[in-house]
Design a protein around this motif. Structure first.
Motif, PDB file in Angstrom:
ATOM      1  N   LYS A 446      -5.039  13.183   8.426  1.00 54.13           N
ATOM      2  CA  LYS A 446      -6.255  12.379   8.370  1.00 54.13           C
ATOM      3  C   LYS A 446      -7.389  13.114   7.658  1.00 54.13           C
ATOM      4  O   LYS A 446      -8.321  12.481   7.149  1.00 54.13           O
ATOM      5  CB  LYS A 446      -6.670  11.950   9.778  1.00 54.13           C
ATOM      6  CG  LYS A 446      -5.726  10.911  10.378  1.00 54.13           C
ATOM      7  CD  LYS A 446      -6.152  10.479  11.773  1.00 54.13           C
ATOM      8  CE  LYS A 446      -7.370   9.604  11.761  1.00 54.13           C
ATOM      9  NZ  LYS A 446      -7.164   8.310  11.095  1.00 54.13           N
ATOM     10  N   GLY A 447      -7.299  14.445   7.594  1.00 57.02           N
ATOM     11  CA  GLY A 447      -8.265  15.186   6.791  1.00 57.02           C
ATOM     12  C   GLY A 447      -8.129  14.848   5.314  1.00 57.02           C
ATOM     13  O   GLY A 447      -9.128  14.658   4.607  1.00 57.02           O
ATOM     14  N   ILE A 448      -6.880  14.752   4.841  1.00 53.29           N
ATOM     15  CA  ILE A 448      -6.639  14.345   3.448  1.00 53.29           C
ATOM     16  C   ILE A 448      -7.193  12.945   3.220  1.00 53.29           C
ATOM     17  O   ILE A 448      -7.912  12.687   2.244  1.00 53.29           O
ATOM     18  CB  ILE A 448      -5.132  14.388   3.128  1.00 53.29           C
ATOM     19  CG1 ILE A 448      -4.564  15.795   3.320  1.00 53.29           C
ATOM     20  CG2 ILE A 448      -4.890  13.920   1.685  1.00 53.29           C
ATOM     21  CD1 ILE A 448      -3.046  15.865   3.252  1.00 53.29           C
ATOM     22  N   ARG A 449      -6.867  12.028   4.123  1.00 60.87           N
ATOM     23  CA  ARG A 449      -7.354  10.657   3.994  1.00 60.87           C
ATOM     24  C   ARG A 449      -8.882  10.610   4.046  1.00 60.87           C
ATOM     25  O   ARG A 449      -9.522   9.830   3.333  1.00 60.87           O
ATOM     26  CB  ARG A 449      -6.757   9.789   5.111  1.00 60.87           C
ATOM     27  CG  ARG A 449      -5.255   9.506   4.944  1.00 60.87           C
ATOM     28  CD  ARG A 449      -4.696   8.775   6.175  1.00 60.87           C
ATOM     29  NE  ARG A 449      -5.431   7.547   6.443  1.00 60.87           N
ATOM     30  CZ  ARG A 449      -5.047   6.324   6.068  1.00 60.87           C
ATOM     31  NH1 ARG A 449      -3.910   6.172   5.387  1.00 60.87           N
ATOM     32  NH2 ARG A 449      -5.764   5.262   6.368  1.00 60.87           N
ATOM     33  N   SER A 450      -9.469  11.450   4.884  1.00 66.73           N
ATOM     34  CA  SER A 450     -10.929  11.462   5.011  1.00 66.73           C
ATOM     35  C   SER A 450     -11.587  11.895   3.708  1.00 66.73           C
ATOM     36  O   SER A 450     -12.569  11.294   3.261  1.00 66.73           O
ATOM     37  CB  SER A 450     -11.353  12.394   6.152  1.00 66.73           C
ATOM     38  OG  SER A 450     -10.905  11.928   7.405  1.00 66.73           O
ATOM     39  N   TRP A 451     -11.071  12.963   3.102  1.00 69.02           N
ATOM     40  CA  TRP A 451     -11.656  13.417   1.835  1.00 69.02           C
ATOM     41  C   TRP A 451     -11.492  12.357   0.750  1.00 69.02           C
ATOM     42  O   TRP A 451     -12.382  12.182  -0.095  1.00 69.02           O
ATOM     43  CB  TRP A 451     -11.010  14.733   1.396  1.00 69.02           C
ATOM     44  CG  TRP A 451     -11.554  15.951   2.072  1.00 69.02           C
ATOM     45  CD1 TRP A 451     -10.861  16.869   2.805  1.00 69.02           C
ATOM     46  CD2 TRP A 451     -12.911  16.405   2.059  1.00 69.02           C
ATOM     47  NE1 TRP A 451     -11.693  17.856   3.264  1.00 69.02           N
ATOM     48  CE2 TRP A 451     -12.964  17.600   2.808  1.00 69.02           C
ATOM     49  CE3 TRP A 451     -14.096  15.925   1.501  1.00 69.02           C
ATOM     50  CZ2 TRP A 451     -14.140  18.324   3.002  1.00 69.02           C
ATOM     51  CZ3 TRP A 451     -15.272  16.617   1.694  1.00 69.02           C
ATOM     52  CH2 TRP A 451     -15.288  17.801   2.437  1.00 69.02           C
ATOM     53  N   ALA A 452     -10.374  11.662   0.766  1.00 68.40           N
ATOM     54  CA  ALA A 452     -10.186  10.588  -0.229  1.00 68.40           C
ATOM     55  C   ALA A 452     -11.271   9.531  -0.065  1.00 68.40           C
ATOM     56  O   ALA A 452     -11.838   9.050  -1.060  1.00 68.40           O
ATOM     57  CB  ALA A 452      -8.801   9.965  -0.061  1.00 68.40           C
ATOM     58  N   ARG A 453     -11.578   9.193   1.174  1.00 64.65           N
ATOM     59  CA  ARG A 453     -12.626   8.190   1.418  1.00 64.65           C
ATOM     60  C   ARG A 453     -14.005   8.746   1.066  1.00 64.65           C
ATOM     61  O   ARG A 453     -14.840   8.034   0.506  1.00 64.65           O
ATOM     62  CB  ARG A 453     -12.596   7.774   2.895  1.00 64.65           C
ATOM     63  CG  ARG A 453     -11.384   6.933   3.287  1.00 64.65           C
ATOM     64  CD  ARG A 453     -11.546   6.500   4.742  1.00 64.65           C
ATOM     65  NE  ARG A 453     -10.391   5.801   5.263  1.00 64.65           N
ATOM     66  CZ  ARG A 453     -10.207   4.480   5.210  1.00 64.65           C
ATOM     67  NH1 ARG A 453     -11.090   3.716   4.587  1.00 64.65           N
ATOM     68  NH2 ARG A 453      -9.149   3.938   5.771  1.00 64.65           N
ATOM     69  N   VAL A 454     -14.259  10.009   1.413  1.00 65.46           N
ATOM     70  CA  VAL A 454     -15.567  10.602   1.119  1.00 65.46           C
ATOM     71  C   VAL A 454     -15.812  10.635  -0.382  1.00 65.46           C
ATOM     72  O   VAL A 454     -16.906  10.312  -0.878  1.00 65.46           O
ATOM     73  CB  VAL A 454     -15.683  12.005   1.747  1.00 65.46           C
ATOM     74  CG1 VAL A 454     -16.899  12.755   1.194  1.00 65.46           C
ATOM     75  CG2 VAL A 454     -15.764  11.910   3.261  1.00 65.46           C
ATOM     76  N   LEU A 455     -14.792  11.024  -1.146  1.00 61.62           N
ATOM     77  CA  LEU A 455     -14.947  11.045  -2.603  1.00 61.62           C
ATOM     78  C   LEU A 455     -15.263   9.654  -3.149  1.00 61.62           C
ATOM     79  O   LEU A 455     -16.106   9.486  -4.047  1.00 61.62           O
ATOM     80  CB  LEU A 455     -13.679  11.597  -3.262  1.00 61.62           C
ATOM     81  CG  LEU A 455     -13.438  13.101  -3.092  1.00 61.62           C
ATOM     82  CD1 LEU A 455     -12.063  13.483  -3.635  1.00 61.62           C
ATOM     83  CD2 LEU A 455     -14.522  13.914  -3.781  1.00 61.62           C
TER      84      LEU A 455
END
Length: 460
Positions: A446-455
């Motif tokens: 979910k950290g990977i998914r979170s950064w994708a959303r933040v970007l």
């Protein structure tokens, strides 16, 4: 578009874990010269991983361990250019006999509650966290052929050994590294379900004071009652640092200390944090700070004065009736807001000097100083990042404080002129710096998914 990127991340999770395991197998212990080759190998691995994604990536030498610098500027021209920072070096593994398995043979494990974790040195601090961002970039590039915003990456190899090369490197390369906002992943969540951005960090001032009375240690039977005892002098000075409410009594100490915004206080109240739960884990019950402040406010938004060590007279086994010639103490101050470290140091020295009897002397030895740091709550980057995190975790992200100090944030501000957003996915029980360090698989995924959303949010 973000849905397709998230689907790619989910489908690629097993390969992402394999890449993480490869990096975790490299024993990049920066503080031990015997592992210099491993640190160099880790830097080359990071450079290769970024180059594979189309970054212009280089390993840059320093007097110590190398930096990895990479650029990819094909994102939206109207979005911010971000600098992402992480570190590829790790702590030593001692005592190695307390590890259940080889610290550099990463493995997946299932805890008693069914939680799946990655066990290895560096899994949480900071290789797993570092790769959450890299893997988010990988997914964006795989799906769209580009990143949502221009990205510069800086990976350091000396964070766990004091970062001796960092400040000179930042100064020498400020024009290349200074952009709109820095993203730092070396932090954690509020709890397993609540993402967080660390919006403030306390600064630090360290002082050692030495009080001298007689020119040698004295027999307490022959001189007791007549000769000045520096232990008494020092103990009284240190006791005077706080009043009965826990407030620091040094004149001017609270200059530059802001009141915590009511909105943030309300958010903290909703975190279900209790003093009993926090202190109970270390065998205490009653908070000892400013009596009119909550424990969270004490930890995250208020300055402190703490006595970290006291030495005076005979401290060995048995008993010795002596009046010491000298007594010393190590005192630290955590700073917030606009408190000036050197002003605090000067005020403390004046406070102590005014309480030294005429037949005693005092010496002061400084031990570093840095100001506290705050991220503007009005920053559009803060608002967009909170929105992205909230969408991923289906729970409002919170702005928390950091009781400690992270020097890199101050260096980015002072040298590069950049504010930082501290977004990480670690947990309090990850055992960083300790045997059997772990990182939750869910945090990694979910950290990977979170950064994708933040970007995506940063791109507008």
């Amino acid at each position: 578009m973000i849905d397709a990127v998230l689907e790619r991340i989910d489908a690629d999770l097993e390969a992402s874990l394999e890449r993480l395991f490869h990096l975790l197998r490299i024993p990049s212990i920066s503080t031990d010269p015997d592992y210099a080759d491993a640190c160099a190998e880790a830097a080359v691995w990071c450079q290769g991983a970024l180059a594979e994604l189309g970054f212009e990536a280089e390993v840059r030498p320093t007097p110590g361990h190398a930096m990895v610098v990479a650029h990819r500027a094909d994102g939206a021209s109207d979005g911010p250019h971000v600098l992402f920072y992480g570190h590829y070096d790790v702590q030593p593994v001692d005592p190695v006999e307390l590890w259940h398995t080889d610290p550099f043979a990463p493995r997946l494990a299932t805890e008693a509650d069914g939680n799946k974790v990655i066990v290895a040195r560096g899994s949480a601090d900071d290789k797993g966290q570092l790769l959450t961002f890299v893997e988010a970039c990988r997914a964006w590039i795989a799906v769209t052929g580009k990143l949502p915003v221009p990205v510069t990456v800086l990976f350091e190899g000396e964070e766990e050994s004091g970062s001796p090369s960092l400040v000179p490197f930042l100064k020498a390369n400020a024009g290349e590294l200074s952009h709109d906002v820095a993203l730092i992943c070396d932090t954690g969540m509020w709890d397993r379900e609540t993402p967080a951005i660390t919006g403030s960090l306390r600064g630090l001032v360290g002082e050692e004071i030495v009080v001298t009375a007689a020119n040698k240690d004295l027999h307490s039977g022959l001189f007791g009652g007549a000769a000045r005892n520096p232990n008494h002098v020092l103990a009284k000075i240190l006791a005077d640092l706080h009043d009965e409410s826990g407030r620091v009594t040094i004149p001017g100490f609270y200059d530059g200390v802001p009141e915590t915004p009511a909105e943030i206080l309300r958010q903290w109240e909703g975190l279900n944090f209790t003093a009993a739960d926090f202190l109970g884990g270390v065998g205490l019950k009653l908070p000892a700070g400013e009596s009119d402040r909550s424990v969270l406010e004490q930890l995250w938004a208020r300055p402190t004065a703490e006595v970290n060590g006291m030495i005076g007279g005979y401290t060995g086994a048995g008993f010795k009736t002596v009046i010491p010639s000298k007594a010393s103490a190590k005192v630290s101050f955590r700073l917030v807001g606009d408190q000036d470290p050197e002003a605090v140091r000067a005020a403390f020295r004046a406070f102590v000097s005014a309480r030294i009897p005429a037949d005693c002397s005092v010496e002061f030895h400084p031990h570093g100083g840095s100001p506290g740091l705050r991220v503007s709550l009005d920053s559009p980057y803060m608002a967009r990042s909170l929105e992205g995190l909230s969408e991923e975790w289906s729970k409002p992200a919170v702005v928390i404080g950091g009781g400690g100090s992270i020097p890199i944030v101050g260096h980015f501000k002072d040298i590069l002129g950049m504010d930082s957003l501290l977004i990480g996915f670690g947990h309090d029980d990850d055992q960083i710096h300790s045997p059997n360090e772990k990182y939750d698989v869910a945090s990694f995924h979910k950290g990977i998914r979170s950064w994708a959303r933040v970007l995506a949010k940063l791109a507008g």
